[in-house]
Design an enzyme around this catalytic site. Structure first.
Site, PDB file in Angstrom:
ATOM      1  N   ASP A  59      13.818   4.781 -12.053  1.00  0.00           N
ATOM      2  CA  ASP A  59      12.427   5.216 -11.962  1.00  0.00           C
ATOM      3  C   ASP A  59      11.799   4.395 -10.844  1.00  0.00           C
ATOM      4  O   ASP A  59      11.593   3.182 -10.988  1.00  0.00           O
ATOM      5  CB  ASP A  59      11.710   4.957 -13.292  1.00  0.00           C
ATOM      6  CG  ASP A  59      10.228   5.316 -13.258  1.00  0.00           C
ATOM      7  OD1 ASP A  59       9.714   5.642 -12.168  1.00  0.00           O
ATOM      8  OD2 ASP A  59       9.584   5.248 -14.320  1.00  0.00           O
ATOM      9  N   SER A 140       6.650  13.309   5.354  1.00  0.00           N
ATOM     10  CA  SER A 140       6.422  14.751   5.455  1.00  0.00           C
ATOM     11  C   SER A 140       5.536  15.027   6.653  1.00  0.00           C
ATOM     12  O   SER A 140       4.687  14.195   7.023  1.00  0.00           O
ATOM     13  CB  SER A 140       5.739  15.273   4.184  1.00  0.00           C
ATOM     14  OG  SER A 140       5.316  16.612   4.345  1.00  0.00           O
ATOM     15  N   TYR A 153      -1.546  14.812  -1.873  1.00  0.00           N
ATOM     16  CA  TYR A 153      -0.141  14.720  -1.467  1.00  0.00           C
ATOM     17  C   TYR A 153      -0.078  14.338   0.009  1.00  0.00           C
ATOM     18  O   TYR A 153       0.659  13.420   0.404  1.00  0.00           O
ATOM     19  CB  TYR A 153       0.585  16.047  -1.703  1.00  0.00           C
ATOM     20  CG  TYR A 153       1.978  16.061  -1.092  1.00  0.00           C
ATOM     21  CD1 TYR A 153       3.039  15.438  -1.731  1.00  0.00           C
ATOM     22  CD2 TYR A 153       2.212  16.673   0.138  1.00  0.00           C
ATOM     23  CE1 TYR A 153       4.307  15.426  -1.162  1.00  0.00           C
ATOM     24  CE2 TYR A 153       3.475  16.664   0.709  1.00  0.00           C
ATOM     25  CZ  TYR A 153       4.523  16.033   0.058  1.00  0.00           C
ATOM     26  OH  TYR A 153       5.766  16.015   0.625  1.00  0.00           O
ATOM     27  N   LYS A 157       1.552  10.776   1.801  1.00  0.00           N
ATOM     28  CA  LYS A 157       2.565  10.700   2.852  1.00  0.00           C
ATOM     29  C   LYS A 157       2.019  10.007   4.102  1.00  0.00           C
ATOM     30  O   LYS A 157       2.757   9.283   4.797  1.00  0.00           O
ATOM     31  CB  LYS A 157       3.085  12.098   3.185  1.00  0.00           C
ATOM     32  CG  LYS A 157       3.893  12.733   2.050  1.00  0.00           C
ATOM     33  CD  LYS A 157       5.101  11.889   1.662  1.00  0.00           C
ATOM     34  CE  LYS A 157       6.018  12.598   0.678  1.00  0.00           C
ATOM     35  NZ  LYS A 157       7.205  11.792   0.334  1.00  0.00           N
TER      36      LYS A 157
END
Length: 250
Positions: A59, A140, A153, A157
């Site tokens: 994890d 990304s 999100y 990134k």
């Protein structure tokens, strides 16, 4: 001929599937010792068996898990050379005002805090051992060319890219390199969340239409970029965000 990563040991997170599986397969083919670090025991064990690596249920948001996987690298292979922070999370594409705190915490904990824990645990190892290190974060294109309805999100990134550049400057004198690889949309287990609908060729059209080369990214595309950055060929490359995007960010 020996592989480009012969004798090196790499931890690849999220390596049971998708981009991570592609990266692990490429690294193994190039001679690296691979640790498949993933939450999925079944898929992770299968990947490790196929690639002649070892599996560690990990994890990435838990610092103890990072301590365990480091100990595995040292005890099994004698040390660590490469860390690929590929594990990531997102929420379903939706208007920003509808994002819940749970959505926000998910992307920040996995995408940002996961990298934080990896560096907090592993950088001291490289410093103590006076051993060159290589960190590669799978970021990304969303971090530099964000699309709407994925605000937090995208922000996660962007944070990873910025943090990696900062650490590249900070730890360059100790020969610890930090780089990012930024794929454009591909076809993975999270694609349906990015596009907000089932992952089909038809539903990906709007995303793919912005890519000059005209197709999504593949695990092989991402793996090839990571392999270069992990290899001695990239010994002078640090602080780079390599866009694997078919021209999307131009």
């Amino acid at each position: 001929m020996t592989g480009r990563l012969q004798g090196k040991t790499a931890i690849v997170t999220g390596a049971a599937s998708g981009f991570g599986r592609g990266i692990a397969a490429k690294f193994a083919a190039e001679g690296a010792n691979i640790i498949i670090a993933d939450l999925s025991s079944e898929a992770g064990e299968a990947a490790a068996k196929e690639l002649n690596g070892v599996f560690s249920r990990t994890d990435v948001t838990d610092p103890k898990a990072w301590e365990d996987v480091l100990q595995l690298a040292v005890s099994k292979f004698g040390g660590l050379d490469i860390v690929v922070n590929n594990a990531g999370a997102t929420y379903a594409n939706k208007p920003t005002e509808e994002i819940t705190e749970k959505d926000f915490d998910l992307v920040m904990n996995v995408n940002v805090k996961g990298v934080y824990h990896s560096t907090n645990v592993l950088v001291p190892y490289f410093l103590k051992e006076k051993r060159p290190g290589c960190f590669i974060q799978v970021a990304s294109t969303a971090g530099t060319r964000p699309r709407p309805k994925l605000t937090w999100y995208n922000a996660s990134k962007a944070a990873v890219i910025n943090a990696s550049k900062t650490m590249a400057v900070e730890y360059g004198p100790q020969q610890i390199r930090f780089n990012c690889v930024s794929p454009v949309v591909g076809s993975t287990g999270m694609t349906h969340l990015f596009i907000g609908m089932p992952d089909t060729e038809e539903n990906r059209k709007n995303f793919v239409s912005t890519i000059p080369i005209g197709r999504p990214s593949t695990p092989a595309d991402v793996a090839n970029a990571c392999c270069y950055l992990a290899s001695d060929e990239a010994a002078f490359i640090t602080g780079v965000n390599l866009e694997v995007d078919g021209g999307r960010c131009v």
